[in-house]
Design a protein around this motif. Structure first.
Motif, PDB file in Angstrom:
ATOM      1  N   GLN A 297       0.832  -1.200   0.000  1.00  0.00           N
ATOM      2  CA  GLN A 297       0.000   0.000   0.000  1.00  0.00           C
ATOM      3  C   GLN A 297       0.868   1.252   0.000  1.00  0.00           C
ATOM      4  OE1 GLN A 297      -3.076   0.036   2.980  1.00  0.00           O
ATOM      5  NE2 GLN A 297      -3.240   2.264   2.965  1.00  0.00           N
ATOM      6  N   GLU A 298       2.022   1.181   0.710  1.00  0.00           N
ATOM      7  CA  GLU A 298       2.905   2.334   0.796  1.00  0.00           C
ATOM      8  C   GLU A 298       3.462   2.711  -0.575  1.00  0.00           C
ATOM      9  OE1 GLU A 298       2.468   0.469   4.694  1.00  0.00           O
ATOM     10  OE2 GLU A 298       3.043  -0.319   2.727  1.00  0.00           O
ATOM     11  N   GLU A 299       3.842   1.695  -1.365  1.00  0.00           N
ATOM     12  CA  GLU A 299       4.343   1.964  -2.713  1.00  0.00           C
ATOM     13  C   GLU A 299       3.264   2.645  -3.560  1.00  0.00           C
ATOM     14  OE1 GLU A 299       7.293  -1.943  -2.929  1.00  0.00           O
ATOM     15  OE2 GLU A 299       5.605  -1.770  -4.301  1.00  0.00           O
ATOM     16  N   ARG A 300       2.073   2.047  -3.508  1.00  0.00           N
ATOM     17  CA  ARG A 300       0.973   2.616  -4.296  1.00  0.00           C
ATOM     18  C   ARG A 300       0.664   4.051  -3.892  1.00  0.00           C
ATOM     19  NH1 ARG A 300      -4.914   0.882  -2.891  1.00  0.00           N
ATOM     20  NH2 ARG A 300      -4.278   2.160  -1.114  1.00  0.00           N
ATOM     21  N   ASP A 301       0.580   4.296  -2.593  1.00  0.00           N
ATOM     22  CA  ASP A 301       0.217   5.621  -2.122  1.00  0.00           C
ATOM     23  C   ASP A 301       1.293   6.650  -2.434  1.00  0.00           C
ATOM     24  OD1 ASP A 301      -2.093   4.496  -1.234  1.00  0.00           O
ATOM     25  OD2 ASP A 301      -1.574   4.552   0.895  1.00  0.00           O
ATOM     26  N   CYS A 302       2.544   6.206  -2.448  1.00  0.00           N
ATOM     27  CA  CYS A 302       3.644   7.107  -2.788  1.00  0.00           C
ATOM     28  C   CYS A 302       3.540   7.541  -4.250  1.00  0.00           C
ATOM     29  CB  CYS A 302       4.975   6.410  -2.525  1.00  0.00           C
ATOM     30  SG  CYS A 302       6.390   7.513  -2.572  1.00  0.00           S
ATOM     31  N   VAL A 303       3.259   6.576  -5.123  1.00  0.00           N
ATOM     32  CA  VAL A 303       3.075   6.893  -6.542  1.00  0.00           C
ATOM     33  C   VAL A 303       1.828   7.752  -6.728  1.00  0.00           C
ATOM     34  CG1 VAL A 303       2.533   5.910  -8.808  1.00  0.00           C
ATOM     35  CG2 VAL A 303       4.295   4.858  -7.390  1.00  0.00           C
ATOM     36  N   PHE A 304       0.771   7.419  -6.006  1.00  0.00           N
ATOM     37  CA  PHE A 304      -0.474   8.179  -6.096  1.00  0.00           C
ATOM     38  C   PHE A 304      -0.233   9.653  -5.771  1.00  0.00           C
ATOM     39  CE2 PHE A 304      -4.472   9.733  -4.164  1.00  0.00           C
ATOM     40  CZ  PHE A 304      -5.333   9.523  -5.228  1.00  0.00           C
ATOM     41  N   GLU A 305       0.574   9.903  -4.759  1.00  0.00           N
ATOM     42  CA  GLU A 305       0.884  11.278  -4.359  1.00  0.00           C
ATOM     43  C   GLU A 305       1.599  12.022  -5.483  1.00  0.00           C
ATOM     44  OE1 GLU A 305       3.620  13.639  -1.053  1.00  0.00           O
ATOM     45  OE2 GLU A 305       3.033  11.546  -0.688  1.00  0.00           O
ATOM     46  N   ILE A 306       2.553  11.346  -6.119  1.00  0.00           N
ATOM     47  CA  ILE A 306       3.288  11.972  -7.215  1.00  0.00           C
ATOM     48  C   ILE A 306       2.344  12.277  -8.378  1.00  0.00           C
ATOM     49  CG2 ILE A 306       5.127  11.671  -8.919  1.00  0.00           C
ATOM     50  CD1 ILE A 306       6.520   9.838  -6.882  1.00  0.00           C
TER      51      ILE A 306
ATOM     52  N   PHE B 230      -2.058  -3.833  -4.558  1.00  0.00           N
ATOM     53  CA  PHE B 230      -2.578  -2.488  -4.354  1.00  0.00           C
ATOM     54  C   PHE B 230      -2.517  -1.728  -5.675  1.00  0.00           C
ATOM     55  CE2 PHE B 230      -1.233  -4.218  -0.384  1.00  0.00           C
ATOM     56  CZ  PHE B 230      -2.201  -3.806   0.517  1.00  0.00           C
ATOM     57  N   LEU B 231      -3.674  -1.290  -6.117  1.00  0.00           N
ATOM     58  CA  LEU B 231      -3.814  -0.810  -7.494  1.00  0.00           C
ATOM     59  C   LEU B 231      -4.117   0.678  -7.584  1.00  0.00           C
ATOM     60  CD1 LEU B 231      -6.179  -3.637  -8.808  1.00  0.00           C
ATOM     61  CD2 LEU B 231      -3.668  -3.667  -8.715  1.00  0.00           C
ATOM     62  N   LEU B 232      -3.669   1.257  -8.700  1.00  0.00           N
ATOM     63  CA  LEU B 232      -4.146   2.534  -9.198  1.00  0.00           C
ATOM     64  C   LEU B 232      -4.715   2.232 -10.577  1.00  0.00           C
ATOM     65  CD1 LEU B 232      -1.145   4.868  -8.264  1.00  0.00           C
ATOM     66  CD2 LEU B 232      -3.324   4.654  -7.063  1.00  0.00           C
ATOM     67  N   TYR B 233      -5.905   2.742 -10.872  1.00  0.00           N
ATOM     68  CA  TYR B 233      -6.513   2.337 -12.140  1.00  0.00           C
ATOM     69  C   TYR B 233      -7.296   3.480 -12.785  1.00  0.00           C
ATOM     70  CZ  TYR B 233     -11.059   2.054  -9.804  1.00  0.00           C
ATOM     71  OH  TYR B 233     -12.213   2.362  -9.125  1.00  0.00           O
ATOM     72  N   ILE B 234      -7.531   3.308 -14.103  1.00  0.00           N
ATOM     73  CA  ILE B 234      -8.365   4.209 -14.893  1.00  0.00           C
ATOM     74  C   ILE B 234      -9.300   3.342 -15.729  1.00  0.00           C
ATOM     75  CG2 ILE B 234      -8.423   6.120 -16.543  1.00  0.00           C
ATOM     76  CD1 ILE B 234      -5.435   6.498 -16.102  1.00  0.00           C
ATOM     77  N   LYS B 235     -10.585   3.708 -15.752  1.00  0.00           N
ATOM     78  CA  LYS B 235     -11.536   2.995 -16.611  1.00  0.00           C
ATOM     79  C   LYS B 235     -12.170   3.916 -17.648  1.00  0.00           C
ATOM     80  CE  LYS B 235     -12.859  -0.986 -13.843  1.00  0.00           C
ATOM     81  NZ  LYS B 235     -13.984  -1.788 -13.314  1.00  0.00           N
ATOM     82  N   ASP B 236     -11.891   5.201 -17.536  1.00  0.00           N
ATOM     83  CA  ASP B 236     -12.420   6.164 -18.503  1.00  0.00           C
ATOM     84  C   ASP B 236     -11.551   6.139 -19.753  1.00  0.00           C
ATOM     85  OD1 ASP B 236     -12.399   8.961 -19.790  1.00  0.00           O
ATOM     86  OD2 ASP B 236     -14.169   9.038 -18.503  1.00  0.00           O
ATOM     87  N   SER B 237     -12.154   5.850 -20.899  1.00  0.00           N
ATOM     88  CA  SER B 237     -11.380   5.687 -22.136  1.00  0.00           C
ATOM     89  C   SER B 237     -10.621   6.959 -22.510  1.00  0.00           C
ATOM     90  CB  SER B 237     -12.296   5.267 -23.285  1.00  0.00           C
ATOM     91  OG  SER B 237     -13.289   6.244 -23.529  1.00  0.00           O
TER      92      SER B 237
END
Length: 245
Positions: free
Chosen positions: A91-100, A117-124
């Motif tokens: 989660q820490e890795e994901r949240d760090c990238v999310f912040e950037i 732990f994911l970051l995702y986009i579903k909007d084309s």
């Protein structure tokens, strides 16, 4: 040999790109791609996060995103669905990238699936923007083309459904008029109709599957589609009138 998935093919194409990069951009790309091989990726990400507002040049951030996609990303074949994600071990890795990403205007959502732990986009449209940002023009075009094909297919299916509904509506209307005319014939009241309406009634019974336009051409002399509809409606009004008494 098993064929590469769409996502893996996309990554390979980005890796093998022969484009010329500035040294700082190439270093940024290499550093982020190498993170996937490290057990302590978080430490490197935290250092980058601390200096995320200080990318060496205006292009470094796009190569940062490209590296993230190559190292942690997956994308669904756009002909099947619109989904792009970055998957991290912690989660820490994901949240760090999310912040950037947030500090640089990228809009991704968080999720957890099967211990990842994911970051995702579903909007084309947002996926297109992401691909444009990382210089993945072919992926962006693939997505745009799939949207065009899907839209054409949806419009075609919508038109087919509409046509089928209209055909069914016409068939139901023809059957309804035929039932009324048959009843008028059986009780002899059809003879009370004017000659022109009796002609239309006869043609409706004899050509039960014909369209209004086809019925119009069978009249002597021929009449218009609206003319046929007008006569049938007058027959219906006559039927309602004699049954209301």
């Amino acid at each position: 040999m098993m064929a590469l998935s769409y996502s893996k093919c996309a990554k390979e194409a980005l890796k093998e790109s022969g484009e010329k990069k500035k040294k700082c951009c190439q270093r940024m790309l290499d550093d982020i791609v190498d993170l996937a091989k490290e057990k302590e990726a978080l430490i490197r990400l935290q250092k980058l996060s601390a200096s995320c507002g200080h990318f060496k040049c205006g292009s470094c951030y796009s190569y940062f995103l490209r590296g993230l996609f190559i190292a942690f990303g997956n994308v669904t074949d756009p002909s099947k669905a619109y989904h792009l994600e970055l998957s991290f071990k912690t989660q820490e890795e994901r949240d760090c990238v999310f912040e950037i990403l947030c500090e640089n205007g990228n809009d991704m959502k968080k999720a957890v699936r099967k211990g990842r732990f994911l970051l995702y986009i579903k909007d084309s449209t947002l996926i297109e923007d992401f691909f444009a940002m990382i210089g993945a023009n072919k992926l962006a075009f693939d997505l745009m083309n799939s949207k065009i094909v899907r839209e054409v297919m949806e419009n075609t299916n919508r038109q087919i459904n509409c046509d089928m509904a209209n055909i069914q509506k016409s068939i139901s209307a023809a059957e309804h008029y035929s039932e009324i005319i048959s009843e008028l014939q059986e009780n002899g009241t059809i003879m009370r109709l004017p000659t022109d309406l009796r002609e239309t009634a006869r043609l409706r019974i004899e050509n039960n599957q014909a369209s209004l336009a086809d019925l119009g051409r069978l009249h002597n002399p021929p009449i218009s589609k609206s003319g046929v509809k007008h006569r049938l409606d007058k027959i219906l009004d006559f039927y309602k009138d004699i049954n209301s008494k």
